[in-house]
Design a protein around this motif. Structure first.
Motif, PDB file in Angstrom:
ATOM      1  N   GLU A 189       0.857  -1.175   0.000  1.00 52.00           N
ATOM      2  CA  GLU A 189       0.000   0.000   0.000  1.00 52.00           C
ATOM      3  C   GLU A 189       0.899   1.232   0.000  1.00 52.00           C
ATOM      4  O   GLU A 189       2.062   1.142   0.380  1.00 52.00           O
ATOM      5  CB  GLU A 189      -0.873   0.017   1.257  1.00 52.00           C
ATOM      6  CG  GLU A 189      -1.750  -1.221   1.387  1.00 52.00           C
ATOM      7  CD  GLU A 189      -2.381  -1.339   2.762  1.00 52.00           C
ATOM      8  OE1 GLU A 189      -3.607  -1.291   2.830  1.00 52.00           O
ATOM      9  OE2 GLU A 189      -1.635  -1.475   3.747  1.00 52.00           O
ATOM     10  N   PHE A 192       0.649   3.946   1.979  1.00 46.11           N
ATOM     11  CA  PHE A 192       0.920   4.283   3.382  1.00 46.11           C
ATOM     12  C   PHE A 192       0.097   3.384   4.295  1.00 46.11           C
ATOM     13  O   PHE A 192      -0.931   2.858   3.877  1.00 46.11           O
ATOM     14  CB  PHE A 192       0.513   5.737   3.700  1.00 46.11           C
ATOM     15  CG  PHE A 192       1.339   6.789   3.041  1.00 46.11           C
ATOM     16  CD1 PHE A 192       2.583   7.139   3.540  1.00 46.11           C
ATOM     17  CD2 PHE A 192       0.871   7.462   1.921  1.00 46.11           C
ATOM     18  CE1 PHE A 192       3.348   8.125   2.943  1.00 46.11           C
ATOM     19  CE2 PHE A 192       1.620   8.451   1.318  1.00 46.11           C
ATOM     20  CZ  PHE A 192       2.867   8.785   1.832  1.00 46.11           C
ATOM     21  N   ALA A 193       0.524   3.298   5.545  1.00 50.07           N
ATOM     22  CA  ALA A 193      -0.305   2.665   6.570  1.00 50.07           C
ATOM     23  C   ALA A 193      -1.537   3.535   6.783  1.00 50.07           C
ATOM     24  O   ALA A 193      -1.474   4.761   6.645  1.00 50.07           O
ATOM     25  CB  ALA A 193       0.480   2.535   7.869  1.00 50.07           C
ATOM     26  N   TYR A 211       4.867  -0.522   2.833  1.00 53.21           N
ATOM     27  CA  TYR A 211       4.344   0.802   2.525  1.00 53.21           C
ATOM     28  C   TYR A 211       5.251   1.491   1.510  1.00 53.21           C
ATOM     29  O   TYR A 211       6.385   1.874   1.808  1.00 53.21           O
ATOM     30  CB  TYR A 211       4.171   1.604   3.820  1.00 53.21           C
ATOM     31  CG  TYR A 211       3.233   0.861   4.763  1.00 53.21           C
ATOM     32  CD1 TYR A 211       1.914   0.614   4.387  1.00 53.21           C
ATOM     33  CD2 TYR A 211       3.680   0.366   5.977  1.00 53.21           C
ATOM     34  CE1 TYR A 211       1.052  -0.087   5.223  1.00 53.21           C
ATOM     35  CE2 TYR A 211       2.828  -0.341   6.809  1.00 53.21           C
ATOM     36  CZ  TYR A 211       1.505  -0.563   6.421  1.00 53.21           C
ATOM     37  OH  TYR A 211       0.661  -1.264   7.245  1.00 53.21           O
ATOM     38  N   HIS A 235       2.585  -6.132   5.547  1.00 51.94           N
ATOM     39  CA  HIS A 235       2.267  -4.911   4.808  1.00 51.94           C
ATOM     40  C   HIS A 235       3.574  -4.190   4.502  1.00 51.94           C
ATOM     41  O   HIS A 235       4.413  -4.022   5.383  1.00 51.94           O
ATOM     42  CB  HIS A 235       1.390  -3.982   5.651  1.00 51.94           C
ATOM     43  CG  HIS A 235       0.013  -4.492   5.882  1.00 51.94           C
ATOM     44  ND1 HIS A 235      -1.078  -4.001   5.216  1.00 51.94           N
ATOM     45  CD2 HIS A 235      -0.450  -5.456   6.708  1.00 51.94           C
ATOM     46  CE1 HIS A 235      -2.160  -4.633   5.625  1.00 51.94           C
ATOM     47  NE2 HIS A 235      -1.800  -5.522   6.537  1.00 51.94           N
TER      48      HIS A 235
END
Length: 133
Positions: free
Chosen positions: A42, A44-45, A88, A86
């Motif tokens: 993604e 950003f978080a 980023y 995840h």
């Protein structure tokens, strides 16, 4: 990606390809436990994640492991959501530009660190795993 300037910022697909390559280099006995870990890239978080971690600047978080470390799992965990790593993209790209480290090496470093959390490893153990990967 190794040192050559791109005409545009690498997309999530490039980060994912580098991350999957890094995961593929992780040796046994770790590799066999990573088949069910989901990889998510993604920009950003999200705000909830940043707030929960007490991070004000979204550029400070390049990756995050979500799930229970392998040593804390039990046979009674059926129905649990899969563990996730995840990555980023925007913070990774900023660190890539700021440090001059190759994007491949940076993504591999973050992936190994997050995999280390999956196994409940110490920072020293993670560095040893990174050397092997």
């Amino acid at each position: 990606m190794s040192g050559q300037a791109a005409s545009h910022a690498p997309g999530a697909d490039v980060i994912e390809t580098l991350a999957r390559a890094a995961l593929a280099r992780i040796p046994e006995p770790f590799a066999s436990h990573l088949a069910d870990v989901v990889l998510i890239v993604e920009d950003f978080a999200d705000d909830a994640t940043l707030d929960a971690m007490g991070i004000a600047d979204p550029f400070e978080l390049t990756g995050l492991y979500h799930g229970r470390p392998l040593g804390e799992k039990s046979a009674f965990d059926s129905g649990a959501t899969p563990d996730r790593i995840h990555l980023y993209r925007r913070p990774l790209l900023d660190e890539w530009v700021d440090t001059g480290v190759s994007l491949e090496a940076l993504v591999a470093h973050v992936v190994v660190h997050e995999v280390g959390h999956h196994f409940g490893l110490s920072d020293a153990d993670m560095h040893a795993l990174e050397e092997r990967a």
